[in-house]
Motif scaffolding. Structure first.
Motif, short mmCIF file in Angstrom:
data_model
loop_
_atom_site.label_atom_id
_atom_site.label_comp_id
_atom_site.label_asym_id
_atom_site.label_seq_id
_atom_site.Cartn_x
_atom_site.Cartn_y
_atom_site.Cartn_z
N SER A 34 31.91 46.25 44.00
CA SER A 34 32.40 46.08 42.63
C SER A 34 31.34 45.46 41.72
N CYS A 35 31.57 45.63 40.42
CA CYS A 35 30.81 44.89 39.42
C CYS A 35 31.61 43.64 39.05
N THR A 36 30.93 42.54 38.82
CA THR A 36 31.63 41.35 38.33
C THR A 36 30.75 40.59 37.36
N THR A 37 31.44 39.86 36.46
CA THR A 37 30.71 39.01 35.51
C THR A 37 30.63 37.58 36.02
N ARG A 38 31.25 37.27 37.17
CA ARG A 38 31.16 35.88 37.63
C ARG A 38 29.80 35.65 38.29
N ALA A 74 40.76 35.02 37.10
CA ALA A 74 40.23 33.65 37.15
C ALA A 74 38.98 33.48 36.27
N GLY A 75 39.06 34.02 35.06
CA GLY A 75 37.99 33.76 34.09
C GLY A 75 36.81 34.71 34.16
N ALA A 76 36.85 35.70 35.05
CA ALA A 76 35.74 36.67 35.12
C ALA A 76 36.32 38.08 35.11
N LYS A 77 35.42 39.07 34.95
CA LYS A 77 35.87 40.46 34.97
C LYS A 77 35.35 41.13 36.23
N TYR A 78 36.15 42.05 36.76
CA TYR A 78 35.81 42.76 37.99
C TYR A 78 36.14 44.24 37.80
N GLY A 79 35.29 45.13 38.30
CA GLY A 79 35.59 46.55 38.16
C GLY A 79 35.00 47.38 39.30
N THR A 80 35.68 48.49 39.59
CA THR A 80 35.24 49.42 40.65
C THR A 80 34.48 50.58 40.03
N PRO A 81 33.20 50.76 40.40
CA PRO A 81 32.43 51.89 39.85
C PRO A 81 33.04 53.23 40.27
N ARG A 82 33.36 54.04 39.29
CA ARG A 82 34.08 55.29 39.54
C ARG A 82 33.24 56.35 40.29
N ALA A 83 32.03 56.59 39.79
CA ALA A 83 31.25 57.73 40.30
C ALA A 83 30.96 57.58 41.79
N GLU A 84 30.62 56.35 42.20
CA GLU A 84 30.26 56.13 43.61
C GLU A 84 31.46 56.37 44.52
N VAL A 85 32.64 55.92 44.06
CA VAL A 85 33.85 56.10 44.87
C VAL A 85 34.17 57.58 45.00
#
Ligand code: 5GP
Length: 183
Positions: A34-38, A74-85
């Motif tokens: 995942s990508c995260t901003t934390r 909990a104060g940060a953003k998290y996301g699943t990269p679409r293309a790789e999946v």
């Protein structure tokens, strides 16, 4: 052959990443990073545990529709990269997403065939002890995380399967069975 999409959710500290890392050793599985901003914790490696990115970059990726799902936690953003999946699924791998509840709900809406699994701690007391012992969160963050964990555990019935994390090996075997069972 298209692989299966498995979502592993459960309260932070329940042991999802330990399970995911074990499952990843099986070459039929592919674990999404995942990508995260934390900020990275001391033992984490960029590109292996997460892609650690800025909030500005995260927002750019949202605008480019580059996430399969994303959520604030909990104060940060998290996301699943679409293309790789999508590439991994198309190559026939079973894809494992280790994500929180609202992300799991988004996946359910987009991929009705996804298998949603909730990893439950043996007890709330044990979860509390694990989060505290992990020592990776500031004390004031621990209380917030426990509050979120209690709310997350209340959503378990929305999932297709609940696995209790008594023993890593048994949970991993359960996941493999769910992914490889004939439909
Ligand atoms: P942590 O900061 O402890 O690594 O993760 C916090 C929570 O965010 C965990 O429940 C973890 O499973 C979840 N998470 C990690 N990556 C993603 C993601 O890409 N999407 C969503 N929705 N949750 C994620």
């Amino acid at each position: 052959m298209i692989g299966k999409l498995l979502v592993l959710s459960g309260p932070g500290g329940v042991g999802k990443s330990t399970i995911s890392k074990e499952v990843r050793k099986d070459s039929r599985f592919w674990l999404s990073i995942s990508c995260t901003t934390r900020p990275a914790r001391a033992n984490e490696i960029d590109g292996l545990d997460y892609h650690f990115i800025s909030t500005a970059k995260f927002d750019e990726l949202i605008a480019a529709d580059a996430f399969l799902e994303h959520a604030a936690f909990a104060g940060a953003k998290y996301g699943t990269p679409r293309a790789e999946v999508e590439a991994a699924l198309n190559s026939g791998k079973h894809v494992l997403l280790e994500i929180e509840i609202s992300g799991a709900r988004q996946v359910r809406n987009r991929f009705p065939n996804a298998i949603l699994i909730f990893l439950m701690p043996p007890s709330f007391e044990e979860l509390s002890a694990r989060i505290t012992a992990r020592g990776t969160d500031h004390p004031e963050r621990i209380a917030a995380r426990l509050e979120i964990a209690a709310a997350e555990m209340a959503t378990a019935s929305e999932f297709d399967h609940i696995l209790v994390n008594h023993e890593v090996d048994k949970v991993v075997a359960g996941l493999v069975t769910l992914a490889t069972a004939v439909e």
